[in-house]
Design a protein around this motif. Structure first.
Motif, short mmCIF file in Angstrom:
data_model
loop_
_atom_site.label_atom_id
_atom_site.label_comp_id
_atom_site.label_asym_id
_atom_site.label_seq_id
_atom_site.Cartn_x
_atom_site.Cartn_y
_atom_site.Cartn_z
N TYR A 97 31.78 30.20 45.36
CA TYR A 97 32.81 30.55 44.58
C TYR A 97 32.56 29.70 43.09
O TYR A 97 32.92 30.31 41.95
N GLU A 98 32.10 28.55 43.15
CA GLU A 98 31.74 27.98 42.09
C GLU A 98 30.76 28.53 41.14
O GLU A 98 31.03 28.73 39.78
N ASN A 121 39.44 38.09 38.51
CA ASN A 121 38.25 37.64 39.66
C ASN A 121 37.96 36.27 39.64
O ASN A 121 37.85 35.61 40.61
N ARG A 122 38.23 35.73 38.28
CA ARG A 122 37.93 34.19 38.40
C ARG A 122 39.34 33.35 39.03
O ARG A 122 39.04 32.50 39.71
N ALA A 123 40.37 33.98 38.89
CA ALA A 123 41.53 33.48 39.28
C ALA A 123 41.45 33.56 40.82
O ALA A 123 42.02 32.53 41.61
N LEU A 124 41.02 34.52 41.31
CA LEU A 124 40.77 34.60 42.85
C LEU A 124 39.90 33.65 43.43
O LEU A 124 40.10 32.85 44.37
N CYS A 125 38.77 33.20 42.61
CA CYS A 125 37.94 32.39 43.05
C CYS A 125 38.62 30.77 43.01
O CYS A 125 38.18 30.18 43.82
N ASP A 172 44.80 31.55 34.55
CA ASP A 172 44.35 32.88 34.39
C ASP A 172 45.24 34.10 34.33
O ASP A 172 45.24 34.79 33.63
N CYS A 173 46.14 33.86 35.53
CA CYS A 173 47.07 34.89 35.73
C CYS A 173 48.19 34.99 34.48
O CYS A 173 48.44 36.07 34.10
N GLN A 174 48.58 33.92 33.86
CA GLN A 174 49.51 33.87 32.69
C GLN A 174 48.88 34.33 31.32
O GLN A 174 49.39 35.13 30.91
N HIS A 175 47.48 34.23 31.31
CA HIS A 175 46.63 34.76 30.29
C HIS A 175 46.87 36.10 30.27
O HIS A 175 46.99 37.04 29.21
N ASN A 180 50.13 44.11 34.75
CA ASN A 180 48.86 44.11 35.66
C ASN A 180 49.28 43.58 37.05
O ASN A 180 49.75 42.59 37.17
N LEU A 181 48.92 44.42 37.85
CA LEU A 181 49.39 44.15 39.37
C LEU A 181 48.69 43.36 40.01
O LEU A 181 49.43 42.18 40.76
N ARG A 182 47.29 42.95 40.02
CA ARG A 182 46.69 41.76 40.53
C ARG A 182 47.21 40.50 39.91
O ARG A 182 47.26 39.59 40.81
N ALA A 183 47.50 40.43 38.62
CA ALA A 183 47.97 39.23 38.00
C ALA A 183 49.11 38.72 38.85
O ALA A 183 49.33 37.47 38.98
#
Length: 245
Positions: A144-145, A167-171, A184-187, A196-199
């Motif tokens: 993940y890093e 993708n980075r938020a999930l990591c 990342d989600c807030q951005h 955006n559903l995933r966010a």
């Protein structure tokens, strides 16, 4: 005067007789010469003052002496006037051409800039996709890093990709770095894609892990509100997330 004319006629007749010419024509020739003499006298002496043209104010116009007039000055004057007119016309044409060239140059510059931006965007998208692919590969290998590093490089190339931020938020979630995941989600939701559903689902995951029930339920509700056609998927995601706790 008459005596002089008679003598001239007599001399003319004698000359014609010596040349064996008919002397009857001497009188006609003398009359013709007299007429020429009168015409010459009129031309030399000019017309009388009474015959001279008058101006509108009643004054006699100045008589033009065509024998002494400076023709070169007349030509120069006309040439100077024409030069002024031509210069004005040329200047107008030059101004018009300059304006046309300015507009054309501006449009050409705009087109060049647009093409350059399009080319730069295409190159950046290619580089970003390459970095994202490498990040996905690292994520599948649970590195993940490393995946975060690749996603970060992809974001440097294309800053408006919601996919890369997700993708980075999930990591970050996998690494339990919830603060960075939430950023990342807030951005995405505030700057890129509000629905955006995933966010929204990753945001819900973060608040669930932080035991923030209020924000968790708000995130799930927003996910359903903005994506009414994905309700079944949302319910499935929530159940899976709760099972992983």
């Amino acid at each position: 005067m008459a005596a002089e004319e008679d003598q001239s006629i007599a001399k003319l007749k004698a000359t014609m007789a010596n040349c064996n010419l008919d002397t009857k024509n001497a009188d006609d020739f003398a009359e013709f010469e007299a007429t020429l003499a009168k015409i010459d006298d009129i031309l030399n002496n000019g017309a009388s003052h009474d015959d001279e043209p008058e101006a509108d104010d009643g004054k006699v116009k100045e008589k033009i002496d065509f024998d002494t007039i400076d023709v070169d000055k007349v030509r120069v004057k006309v040439r100077e006037n024409r030069t002024v007119i031509n210069r004005k016309s040329i200047q107008e044409d030059q101004d018009k051409q300059a304006k046309t060239m300015d507009q054309q140059t501006f449009m050409e510059q705009v087109e060049r800039d647009a093409n350059e931006r399009a080319e730069a965007r295409a190159k950046n998208e290619y580089d970003a996709e390459l970095q994202r692919s490498q990040g996905n590969e690292a994520f599948r290998n649970q590195k993940y890093e490393k995946a975060i590093l690749h996603y970060g490089k992809a974001i440097e190339k294309i800053k408006d990709s919601a996919i890369t931020y997700n993708n980075r938020a999930l990591c970050y979630i996998k690494l339990r770095n919830y603060k960075r995941a939430l950023q990342d989600c807030q951005h995405i939701l505030e700057k890129l894609h509000e629905t955006n559903l995933r966010a929204w689902l990753y945001r819900a995951t973060v608040y669930k892990r932080l035991n923030d029930t209020e924000n968790f339920e708000e995130s799930v509700a927003k996910a359903r509100e903005h994506n009414p056609k994905q309700l079944a998927y949302i319910d499935k995601y929530i159940k899976q997330m709760e099972a992983e706790e």
